[in-house]
Design a protein around this motif. Structure first.
Motif, mmCIF file in Angstrom:
data_model
loop_
_atom_site.group_PDB
_atom_site.id
_atom_site.type_symbol
_atom_site.label_atom_id
_atom_site.label_comp_id
_atom_site.label_asym_id
_atom_site.label_seq_id
_atom_site.Cartn_x
_atom_site.Cartn_y
_atom_site.Cartn_z
ATOM 1 N N PHE A 58 34.763 35.929 39.597
ATOM 2 C CA PHE A 58 34.363 36.406 38.201
ATOM 3 C C PHE A 58 35.588 36.297 37.474
ATOM 4 O O PHE A 58 36.733 36.718 37.794
ATOM 5 N N VAL A 59 35.426 35.709 36.396
ATOM 6 C CA VAL A 59 36.397 35.605 35.203
ATOM 7 C C VAL A 59 36.407 36.718 34.232
ATOM 8 O O VAL A 59 35.290 36.862 33.530
ATOM 9 N N PHE A 60 37.144 37.587 34.401
ATOM 10 C CA PHE A 60 37.122 38.853 33.627
ATOM 11 C C PHE A 60 38.431 39.493 33.470
ATOM 12 O O PHE A 60 39.324 39.595 34.263
ATOM 13 N N PRO A 61 38.947 39.834 31.973
ATOM 14 C CA PRO A 61 40.271 40.409 32.017
ATOM 15 C C PRO A 61 40.420 41.781 32.648
ATOM 16 O O PRO A 61 39.396 42.443 32.900
ATOM 17 N N ASP A 62 41.513 42.181 32.839
ATOM 18 C CA ASP A 62 42.109 43.306 33.429
ATOM 19 C C ASP A 62 42.093 44.198 32.180
ATOM 20 O O ASP A 62 43.054 43.760 31.439
ATOM 21 N N PHE A 63 41.527 45.244 32.235
ATOM 22 C CA PHE A 63 41.653 46.238 30.995
ATOM 23 C C PHE A 63 42.837 47.146 31.019
ATOM 24 O O PHE A 63 43.549 47.414 30.033
#
Lengths: 1060, 448
Positions: free
Chosen positions: A285-290
């Protein structure tokens, strides 16, 4: 790898150019003996994931690329690997987002990992130096191109010593490497010139066929698509904009024959294909680190916030412990979230919603106590038995999906926040692929053929219902629907062509709420382009985005949340009562429950449609649990089950289909109601595992998945059979499962929505004036404004006309009064509206018309609207409305001419009653001062009609009613005949009627919203809900009636006639 | 001198004409409109349709809702033109001053004809009878001292009246109690303001408004309005002017949007028109091309042939339209009653001898066709199929033969030779056709 590979291939994702679907291309390429294939659509990777998946299924090695085209130049760009792919995405994004994009310039600076094929002379000249010299670093003798890099130092054409001489291609060939730049030779056309230029510049050449179709015969379709796209006719198409007739997917031997004289170009094909045909995998999954790097960090943050939120939600003060049950649930969920690495996803959503006070998280995410604790959703999953596994489970491979509703008018702000926080580079919206559908295809082709609009409309109007069921070209000749139209040539041809282009993608649009956020830059993952609305969109629709691993957040607009917000504000303003949205719990309020049980819910979120209100009337239940069931069972394909549900609810006995079902479906009376019931039943009855069960649920909701659905059916029958379930039981259960096709809801979603319904019902029950005002002001409800105004009157509220000093922009409600807002005035410009309000803010109420004209700078046409609406009646000081008009003209004239009129204002009487009503309709859009049916009292004298409120007393009898059209719902029966449910109202109540197919056919042309009707029919009752089954219709204002009546009246006119 | 203006008013002219052609339509609600066309409106409604609530300008779709047994007849412009012309010619027997204002509305100036036809009232009655007996059309007649009042008078007695005469000097009193909207020439916008906004419903009220107030509302139109309210109108009855023209018109056997077929058709028409120019020994200075589409939309393009001033002439072969090209496009929906009677397929009227700025090469097929082709691409810019094409050559002049002497100095000699060759070629073709018929020799492009 040997043989020939097509390196330049367009599918129909080269919109309105290519004629083949990706599936066809892959299959045919395989059948014609090729084992690799490039897909190079025009300026995009629109079908990339479909291509990769199909290629895998078919057994062909995919090559990713695109043809970049600008006004002056064109080049096919192929990706050699991940880096090449990123370069390609970047180039494509620039192509779409940068107005001054120059292909040559872009490629000079950005060509890492790509292979460029072009037949544009200019491009070849400009690129030869930079691209081949670089290749020379590892393959070519030094000294071939030692010139400074950078802008302004591009090689000049023709100059000796500038262009790299020698035979770089052959050097490379020996090394087995691939050059960055090739001269593209297409058979015929410009090939000889390109070849000459390639020799001159020392550029290796490569053979392609610029494939646009599968077979030569499809050239016709290509021309047609171009004509549709260019909005022109076939005989006026520009030949330069067309692909040649020979641009079809030729088998290798034909290509070898065509390029027999350039063996090098054919060899290069093999070399490039070998280099570019890598195994593409889009994984993870491509998702930013919060919370910064490290997924544990994010998880810890999520854990802390969830605990804190849970304390708040369950009202546990600091120092006390959360109950065991809550902690267990939290830990269970956090464990799965942590394992799957979705902590950041939750944190990002929380970050967004925490900035907006009124939201409604919906969809399966509402099954999570974490999202409940974070404030993303508002239904307690423990109390309402919502199962987390519906949202996330270890077996599920796809990304979770959190959908959040925002008040419709705040959504742009929400999106703005997301774009601002993460930057336009990192955020984009999901696209919709808008495809040509049957009706549009026929229409567009008929337009290319130059047929008159009227004729087109007659045919397409009937085609809509038939399409897709029988895909027969002979359809229009045989079907009774076309009996009375002359469908001579060219119609059969048009229909046949329309079938050929049915489903072709046409352009992109913006998905209503899907947002993609990535950690680095969108253009590394997918090409993006600007949408007309101004935001950037990615080139994929939601399915491909999901397949590629991009995680989507749905941020959707919802009118009712705005209604609730506005009512709460009005309540605070009017009565000083403050209701806290986040802790407010209306579920146990008796008045609200009664209202819902009565189905008295016009204006209430999700339960205001006639079908829903009737269901409420029939069930007579007003508690939350049942409302959750109702808002889920009311789906298109479940009609028969609704009836059965009502019967069982009222204690009707039923035989259990299977003991397993009783257990699973106990709370819904043995009827499958929620989406997840499908999964549960498949698992329990047929031994599906969680993944297959979920797959079945998904297959039901997708049109494309017909084949998968058949496989699941077999699996279901087999599995259930193996467990000893009787065949007829399996049939019945499968039929029930099929009733979930199209759309259906899961319980967490229904519960979320039912909560919003409860909140708005509460407001309707306790603050009716404020509520109706907000419903009308926010628009977009199920009914037209007029129906809400009528409803407000039936509720005993006074609806007051607009007033220059008392009206706000929206409708306003206080106590038992609703004041029409200035927003209702048609023809009042927004500038004029603002001027009125601004003037009032500055100098207080207006005291006279003259003062108004002095104080407010406003267009005279706006003032006229205000006069006609009666806004000035309260400050006119005895002048009539026409006199105000004269005064307006006089003041404007005096200002214009700088003169003064000596004569007194002309003595003009006020408008007559008819003109007043006419103006009312003109500026408000409907009558507020009286119900339009009251204009026909004369006509109604002596007619024995039954008032709507009394219909319940005539059950089983044939009666006559008077009706004004409110809303209608057209449906088709199982045998595909159209019929309609129409709601009418008279001055006493709203009532539902049914037009069965025969009656509908006879009267459908008569139904309109501007005329009064007389209806005859039988009154029917079903569990307390009354309907009228119509068998005859007449206009109340028509001469026909005269014949029916003994007395005749010469001038019988309708509302419009009456007013015009 | 006392004026006597007669106004003949044939209500719903289009429908009236259709009823003559098809008597079965009589007594039924009939409208003229294009069935099936998008946003088609009612162009003309019979009395029966009017009584059912149908009005001119109403969308056809609505009309069907008002009246279920409505008969919709597609407009037949040439027929109405012919009928209108017949009425006109009949009235010309009474007075040389006849003005057809629009279909079914004609003014006849009968001043000073008492000795010929008796009292104006009798003359009006006679006109009405003649129209009824010879053309089977029913009209009403209004007589007054000016056009305004005579028209109101004719309108007022519809549908069943015959003649209404307003005595000289009684105009203001006659109008005073009438509705303002009966005033002819009151544009829709003006009427809306006057009646709907300012609540001035009767002419009497209008007459009472101080002119200063009228001026702030209607500007320069105010004095006219004021005069109308008092029944004053000084405009004369103007007979139409007729100009000579050559018209070629073709209705295609089958609607098509194929440029090649349309241009082939146009070439044949150009050949015929050019031949008529040559036979008549005239040169046209204006070319008008009309394209009528299958959806009844009409597009008209015109251009001047030849420059205005002599020194400004361009060579015919340079592919441009010469001189002060005044190509202008307008979309005209047929049957709006504004188009005056078009030309016939013969040269009528007097041809002027003024030869300023005429281009003689345009009498040659291929040269004229260049202009036709250019206009075609301007006029035919829709995808819609074409149903009818027409070209009209107007502003005909007989050229001054002496011009040839100067031509050689104006045109480069090579081009001059080219023109000479074309001229000879055309002459040869003409001779062949004279002998063996038109079909004997054809251009390749016109063969399908």
């Amino acid at each position: 790898m040997s043989g020939f590979t097509h390196l330049h291939v367009h599918s129909y994702y080269s919109m309105m150019r290519g004629t083949a679907s990706i599936e066809e291309l892959c299959c045919v390429a395989r059948a014609r003996g090729m084992n690799a294939l490039a897909l190079t659509d025009t300026n995009g990777l629109y079908g990339l994931l479909i291509f990769l998946q199909t290629a895998k299924e078919v057994g062909i090695r995919p090559i990713i690329g695109a043809e970049l085209v600008t006004d002056e130049e064109r080049a096919v760009v192929l990706a050699e690997g991940r880096r090449g792919y990123e370069t390609l995405c970047r180039l494509l994004s620039h192509r779409h987002c940068d107005d001054r994009f120059s292909l040559a310039h872009a490629l000079v600076h950005d060509h890492e990992g790509v292979v460029v094929l072009s037949d544009s002379a200019r491009l070849l000249r400009e690129l030869a130096g930079p691209l081949l010299r670089q290749a020379g670093v590892d393959g070519r003798p030094a000294g071939a191109g030692q010139r400074p890099r950078g802008r302004g130092h591009l090689p000049r054409p023709g100059g000796s010593g500038h262009a790299p001489r020698g035979a770089p291609a052959s050097v490379l060939a020996q090394k087995g490497g691939v050059a960055r730049l090739y001269a593209e030779l297409r058979p015929g056309g410009t090939a000889p010139e390109v070849m000459r230029l390639a020799r001159e510049l020392g550029i290796p050449s490569v053979a392609t066929n610029a494939v646009h179709f599968l077979d030569p015969a499809e050239f016709i379709i290509h021309r047609l698509l171009r004509a549709i796209d260019c909005n022109t006719k076939l005989s006026r198409l520009d030949p330069a904009g067309l692909a040649p007739r020979s641009a079809w997917l030729k088998p290798p031997h034909e290509m070898a024959k065509a390029f027999a004289r350039s063996p090098e170009a054919l060899e290069n094909v093999v070399r490039i294909a070998a280099a570019c045909a890598v195994d593409w995998e889009f994984r993870g999954f491509v998702f930013p680190d919060f919370a910064g790097p490290g997924k544990d960090h994010a998880l810890e943050m999520l854990r802390a916030r969830s605990y804190e939120g849970a304390r708040h939600r369950y009202g546990i003060p600091k120092g006390e412990e959360l109950s065991c049950e809550i902690v267990e649930r939290l830990e269970h969920e956090l464990a799965i979230i942590g394992e799957k690495g979705f902590a950041s996803y939750f944190l990002i959503v929380e970050d967004i919603i925490s900035r907006f006070p009124r939201t409604c998280g919906r969809g399966s995410a509402a099954a999570s106590i974490v999202s409940y604790s974070l404030g993303i959703t508002h239904v307690d999953p423990i109390e309402h038995r919502l199962f987390f596994e519906r949202f996330l489970n270890p077996g599920r491979k796809d990304a979770p999906d959190i959908d959040v509703d925002f008040p419709w008018d705040e959504r742009d702000e929400v999106l703005g926040y997301v774009f601002e926080k993460y930057g336009t580079e990192r955020v984009a919206m999901v696209a919709n692929h808008v495809c040509l559908r049957a009706r549009a295809a026929v229409r567009e082709i008929a337009k290319v053929y130059g047929l008159p609009e009227g004729e087109i409309a007659r045919v397409t109007g009937r085609l809509g219902q038939l399409w897709g069921r029988e895909r027969l070209p002979g359809l229009v000749r045989s079907h009774p629907l076309f009996r009375d139209i002359d469908l001579g040539p060219p119609w059969p041809e048009i229909v046949e062509l329309a079938l050929a282009i049915d489903g072709f993608p046409r352009h992109l649009s913006v998905h209503c709420g899907g947002v993609i956020i990535v950690p680095d830059a969108i253009s590394r993952h997918v090409p993006m382009e600007p949408a007309p609305k101004g935001v950037n969109i990615i080139q994929w629709e939601k399915d491909q985005a999901e397949d590629s691993g991009l995680v989507k957040i749905d941020l959707l607009g919802n009118r009712s949340l705005a209604v609730i917000r506005d009512v709460l504000a009005a309540v605070k303003r009017n009565y000083g009562i403050e209701i806290d949205y986040r802790t407010w719990d209306p579920l146990r309020d008796p008045a609200t429950q009664e209202l819902i049980a009565r189905g008295d819910t016009i204006g209430v979120f999700y339960v205001e449609s006639p079908a829903m209100r009737q269901l409420q009337e029939k069930t007579r239940t007003g508690d939350f649990e049942h409302l959750v069931i109702h808002s889920s069972i009311i789906r298109p394909a479940a009609n028969t089950y609704i009836g059965e549900y009502v019967r069982r609810l009222h204690g009707g006995a039923y035989a259990s289909l299977h003991p397993l079902l009783d257990e699973l479906l106990g709370e819904t009376y043995g009827i499958m109601c929620y989406q997840e019931d499908v999964t549960k039943v498949a698992m329990a009855m047929a031994g599906f595992d969680a993944v297959d069960g979920d797959g079945l649920r998904k297959a039901l909701s997708k049109k494309r998945a017909q084949k998968r659905l058949r496989d699941y059916r077999d699996q279901f029958y087999e599995g259930a059979g193996a467990r000893g379930v009787a065949r007829e039981v399996i049939d019945q259960v499968w039929e029930m499962i099929l009733s979930f096709s199209g759309y259906s809801f899961c319980k967490p979603h229904s519960a979320s929505y039912a909560l919003v319904s409860f909140k708005s019902a509460y407001l309707r029950a306790h603050y009716p004036a404020e509520f109706m005002a907000a419903v009308i002001s926010n628009q977009g409800g199920y009914y037209a404004t007029f129906a809400y105004v009528s409803e407000a009157k039936r509720m005993g509220l006074a609806v007051l006309p607009p007033d220059i000093d008392l009206s706000e922009e929206p409708y306003t409600g206080v106590g038992r009064k609703v004041r029409v807002g200035l927003m209702q005035l048609k023809g009042l410009t927004s500038a004029g509206l603002e001027a009125v309000l601004e003037g009032r803010r500055r100098g207080g109420p207006y005291r006279s018309f003259g003062e108004f004209l002095d104080r407010v700078e406003i267009d005279p046409s706006d003032v006229k609207v205000l006069i006609k609406a009666g806004c000035f009646d309260s400050i006119a000081g005895g002048r009539t409305r026409p006199q105000l008009m004269w005064q307006l003209y006089a003041v404007m004239g005096e200002r214009r001419l700088g003169a003064h009129l000596d004569d007194p204002l002309p003595e003009v009487p006020d408008y007559d009653g008819r003109t007043l009503l006419q103006h009312e309709v003109e500026v408000l859009g409907f009558l507020v001062s009286r119900h339009p049916l009251t204009l026909f009292e004369e006509e109604l004298q002596g007619i024995p009609y039954v008032e709507a409120k009394d219909l319940g007393r005539y059950v089983g009898r044939r009666v006559m009613t008077v009706g004004w059209w409110v809303t209608g719902k057209l449906v088709t029966t199982k045998t595909d005949e159209p019929m309609e449910f129409v709601s009418f109202e008279d001055t006493t109540a709203i009532y539902e009627t049914t037009f069965f197919p025969g009656v509908y056919r006879r009267f459908c042309h008569m139904l309109s919203r501007t005329r009064p009707y007389l209806l005859w029919g039988k009154v029917e009752e079903h569990f307390g809900a009354i309907t009228l089954t119509v068998d005859d219709v007449a206009y109340l204002d028509e001469p026909l009636l005269q014949r029916w009546r003994a007395r005749t009246r010469p001038d019988r006119r309708s509302l419009l006639r009456r007013l015009s | 001198m006392e004026r006597h203006i007669v106004h003949l008013d044939i209500a719903a002219f289009g429908v009236a004409v259709e009823e003559v052609r098809e008597p079965r339509l009589r007594g039924r609600p009939v409208v003229i409109g294009v069935p099936g066309a998008p946003r088609a409106t009612v162009r003309c409604a019979s009395l029966e349709a009017y009584q059912a609530g149908i009005r001119k300008g109403m969308p056809l779709v609505h009309a069907h809702r008002w009246c279920r047994d409505l008969v919709v007849v597609p407009p037949d412009e040439p027929l109405y033109r012919t009928a209108s012309r017949s009425v006109y010619e009949l009235l010309e027997e009474f007075s040389p001053l006849v003005e057809p204002a629009s279909y079914g509305h004609l003014f006849v100036d009968m001043s000073g004809t008492r000795r010929l036809f008796g009292a104006p009232r009798d003359a009006g009655a006679k006109m009405r009878r003649e129209i009824a007996s010879r053309l089977s059309l029913q009209g009403t007649v209004g007589i007054a001292a000016n056009k305004l009042v005579s028209r109101v008078a004719a309108r007022l007695i519809q549908p069943e009246g015959d003649v209404c005469e307003v005595a000289c000097g009684g105009e203001a009193a006659f109008l005073a109690p009438l509705q303002v909207r009966l005033l002819p020439g009151l544009r829709q916008g003006t009427e809306e303001v006057l009646v709907d906004e300012l609540n001035i419903r009767l002419v009497r009220q209008l007459a009472g408004i101080p002119i200063g107030y009228l001026a702030v509302v209607f500007g320069r139109f105010a004095p006219v309005l004021h005069q109308w309210a008092l029944g004053i109108d000084r405009t004369p009855v103007r007979p139409p002017r007729r100009a000579p023209a050559i018209v070629e018109e073709v209705s295609l056997a089958e609607d098509t949007n194929d440029d090649r077929r349309l241009l082939a058709e146009l070439y044949v028409m150009t050949e015929r028109a050019a031949r008529r120019l040559r036979d008549g020994g005239v040169v046209a200075r204006q070319l008008v091309l009309t394209v009528r589409y299958a959806d009844h939309v009409e597009r008209v393009q015109r251009t001047r042939l030849g420059g205005r001033a002599r020194g400004n002439r361009c060579a015919p072969g340079d592919g441009r339209i010469q001189g002060d090209r005044r190509a202008s496009g307008d979309v005209r929906v047929p049957g709006d009653g504004r188009s005056s009677g078009g030309g016939r397929a013969r040269v009528e009227g007097r041809v002027r001898l003024d030869t300023d700025g005429c281009d003689e090469t345009t009498t040659l097929d291929m040269h004229l066709f260049r202009h036709v082709e250019s206009l075609f691409f301007q006029a035919c810019d829709r995808r819609q199929r074409v149903r009818r094409l027409s070209i009209m050559l107007t502003d005909l002049v007989a050229p001054d033969r002496q011009l040839d002497l100067f031509a050689s100095t104006l045109l480069p000699s090579a081009r001059q030779d080219g023109v000479q060759r074309d001229r000879e070629l055309i002459a040869a073709i003409d001779r062949i056709r004279d002998t063996y018929g038109v079909e004997a020799i054809r251009r390749g492009r016109v063969l399908s």
